[in-house]
Design an enzyme around this catalytic site. Sequence first.
Site, PDB file in Angstrom:
ATOM      1  N   ASP A  98       0.815  -1.205   0.000  1.00  0.00           N
ATOM      2  CA  ASP A  98       0.000   0.000   0.000  1.00  0.00           C
ATOM      3  C   ASP A  98       0.852   1.260   0.000  1.00  0.00           C
ATOM      4  O   ASP A  98       0.303   2.367  -0.029  1.00  0.00           O
ATOM      5  CB  ASP A  98      -0.940   0.010   1.211  1.00  0.00           C
ATOM      6  CG  ASP A  98      -2.333   0.485   0.859  1.00  0.00           C
ATOM      7  OD1 ASP A  98      -2.741   0.294  -0.302  1.00  0.00           O
ATOM      8  OD2 ASP A  98      -3.014   1.049   1.734  1.00  0.00           O
ATOM      9  N   ASP A 151     -11.422  -5.175  11.649  1.00  0.00           N
ATOM     10  CA  ASP A 151     -11.618  -6.607  11.879  1.00  0.00           C
ATOM     11  C   ASP A 151     -12.873  -6.870  12.715  1.00  0.00           C
ATOM     12  O   ASP A 151     -13.637  -7.801  12.421  1.00  0.00           O
ATOM     13  CB  ASP A 151     -10.382  -7.207  12.548  1.00  0.00           C
ATOM     14  CG  ASP A 151      -9.866  -6.360  13.699  1.00  0.00           C
ATOM     15  OD1 ASP A 151     -10.505  -5.336  14.015  1.00  0.00           O
ATOM     16  OD2 ASP A 151      -8.829  -6.709  14.287  1.00  0.00           O
TER      17      ASP A 151
END
Length: 1045
Positions: free
Chosen positions: A343, A746
């Site tokens: 990224d 998450d």
Amino acid sequence: MSGFAVGSHSRNELHVTNGGAADEHRSPPRQNAARTCRVCGDEIGLKDDGAPFVACHECGFPVCRPCYVYERSDGTQCCPQCNARYKRHKGCPRVAGDDEDDHFEGEDFEDEFQIRNRGENEVRPTGFDRSENGDSHAPQVHPNGQVFSSAGSVVGAELEGEGNAEWKERIEKWKIRQEKRGLVGKDDGGNGDGEEDDYLMAEARQPLSRKVPISSSKISPYRIVIVLRLVVLGFFLHFRILTPATDAFPLWLISVICETWFALSWILDQFPKWNPIDRETYLDRLSIRFEREGEPSRLAPVDVFVSSVDPLKEPPIITANTVLSILAVDYPVDKVCCYVSDDGASMLLFDTLSETAEFARRWVPFCKKYSIEPRTPEFYFSQKIDYLKDKVEPSFVKERRAMKREYEEFKVRVNALVAKAQKKPEEGWVMQDGTPWPGNNTRDHPGMIQVYLGSAGALDVEGKELPRLVYVSREKRPGYQHHKKAGAMNALVRVSAVLTNAPFLLNLDCDHYINNSKAIREAMCFLMDPQLGKKLCYVQFPQRFDGIDRHDRYANRNIVFFDINMRGLDGIQGPVYVGTGCVFNRQALYGYDPPVSQKRPKMTCDCWPSWCSCCCGGSRKSKSKKKDDTSLLGPVHAKKKKMTGKNYLKKKGSGPVFDLEDIEEGLEGFDELEKSSLMSQKNFEKRFGQSPVFIASTLMEDGGLPEGTNSTSLIKEAIHVISCGYEEKTEWGKEIGWIYGSVTEDILTGFKMHCRGWKSVYCMPKRPAFKGSAPINLSDRLHQVLRWALGSVEIFLSRHCPLWYAWGGKLKLLERLAYINTIVYPFTSIPLLFYCTIPAVCLLTGKFIIPTLTNFASIWFLALFLSIIATGVLELRWSGVSIEDWWRNEQFWVIGGVSAHLFAVFQGLLKVLAGVDTNFTVTAKAAEDSEFGELYLFKWTTLLIPPTTLIILNMVGVVAGVSDAINNGYGSWGPLFGKLFFAFWVIVHLYPFLKGLMGKQNRTPTIVVLWSVLLASIFSLVWVRIDPFLPKQTGPVLKPCGVEC
């Protein structure tokens, strides 16, 4: 695909360098025309008259004849779906309980009780973990091998020599059970190979895993104490509320509010642990069932995701070790593909993966040849163990030395790349072929894909194929929201669906390597189970860490959460997703609901009079009718997925591979309701984005690539799906993939799946599946906890808050309590801060929050204290957690609560309500090169101020209280002990924090001392000036005027 592909869909650009952009993709899965058994996965054969075999005539549940015979002989003799007792079929052996009239003409009763030998042309199942190129990686199951069961993983051990006693004993016990059921005769003991083959076949048809409940002798006292503690807590709060301390009313009121909050927090944390369980997997059965000798492996493909952001902060050598452990995993090489997300568009990571792919050509065959564990070179060569244990080949020592030298050379090359990357050239980075690096501007660059190894790449030194390795860097442009890690993971989901489309996904952080080479097989024991697998959204593994000091000063291992809380959730609806070490079902990430098992309709009795039907049968029929109406779209949805997947492909050589309009071809033969449901599939573009190739992949539940695809179109679509504007006006991050809206994506992702009705599983193999690194430094640890707590606050203030989201859905109550606990725990920091300040205030003022106790009232205090101790002891007893780990967790709960959690609450409120994003920076001051030197490294951060102030306040309070007792005489010592107890409770819990401030030289940094002393002094002076507990005089002030007054 051996070339480096760079492109931007919005700019209609696609460039391929260093070779062509072609790559062999995985072939689509076989289309099974015949029905398959829901127990073993084999095809269901035909009867002697050519008709399909139907085991259960009640519900028609698909079961093959061998499973039917085995279930009648050794099982429950009932259908797995409707629980109706199996009736005897012609040619099948009779078992106890069969009707006497179940006799078919022409049967030979002398052969009825014999087990038929399989034909020579039938493939015998073995225990080889064999890939298509002939590698044998897993332990083999020999005729005299040993198969054993225990808690955790159960594997087939490879034993040499004749006449293994334990194996023969198991065979004899199995024969005795068969003789008792009348299935074999006593004179049939001569065919040893056939018996063992029958035994292996029976093993293969057994479940791949099972629940192991905690022993009732351990869990029953634990539950009793929980109930007793709840009752005692109720009486304690009743006493505290009804007996105020009139001379210290403000302190009493604050303490009661804090204690009430602590009680609610304990309930949210305790009751989800009501039914903890363990699980047991059987790797030998998995191998026998899906890896038969002479046939290609039928294990499901797995795509592995590794995420990285900044290689200068996340060392490339660590990422390289993680990738090497994935490439060397004990799984068929054509079933594994590793995707690395960069990224930060770093050329350093790109070059590191090139070096890693070259080193893997030697490392992977070495690991598989000698069964190396762990299969990451950095940690394997640094182990302080006897590496010659269980090694019998003389060449091992020589090859190990050579491999260690090659790894050191590889490490030096990576270090050279890191040193080169420290200073970026003015003209930007340049690739080896002279072209500029596309990611020189990390905030404005095209998407990049590079495929290493695989079927079209380099082979290992032994000439065998290696798993595919794919470098992915998604496109980034100014003005677009990229959603950090969650956005990167969703980009990997799409690009992997286009290139490989494995049905299961393994998510790992770049610093979490595979410590157990059979970890993926452990997960497959759940996900490939015919009964359980279809309802599972993911299999979560516990996190284990390397490089932590022996005493685990700051509870980095988090043992209490992973070994107690997660096992408790596994007994409800499944553990929460913790961000790494998790194997996903791809269909669950796409936002689909789990398949609904069709229950057998309840049997009704026709013996009731007609006038009773209105109150008995009538209501039942109306309910069932209503239920059928509401669930009508269920089968339509299933039929829709098959129809659209079949007619999605265009049979043309050029142009787009797929077209959404082709869905209309499958509308003939459906009624209006079904047609409207099928036509709604045009909304797939609004849901998944403008990629027909990706949409087609979402309709393939078993994974694989559709027919008619070519490499050119696939690479073009892969660049398209990682473009920066692909997710606009879609449901990515809202209902699909990793969910946006919190830095702890998450928790949100797992919560959404559980709300849809999916279940998850917690897998704890004996050898930890994954290991990673954790910050052992105090400041780094506090900032890690700050980020987690900030994510919880963001979820609390969002529409996904478990307090009000999806009520009436499929989320179980205790599971909801666990999720509520995960988002409200940061707010406990406010009452905790007040409660830790109260002891110092009581010691300085001489007041106390509890009035004088009677003998009866003291019973509730003693009972509460004993129940807290009993709960902790019994919890440690069933979980196996050590008392040291439990105590470190309690200490850091206080340390984190009065620092990181407190700042997270205010930072989250400012961010969500006011739009102000505040960051707390960490600055390194000094470090040491010795072992665990980072443990004593001091980094200044504002998070250190509140705990330090509390320590000083309580220490000053202790000194003031003892001095006052000494001055006032013997009568003052009695009330002092209660105040001292609370003050020492605070100091003892903050002791690890105090050690962290002192460092190795037992010195506290000057800036911390100055801030803390300043705040404590101001607080003390203000308190003395206000002094709210002294009675105020209303009349004139009378003072003596002299000696003779």
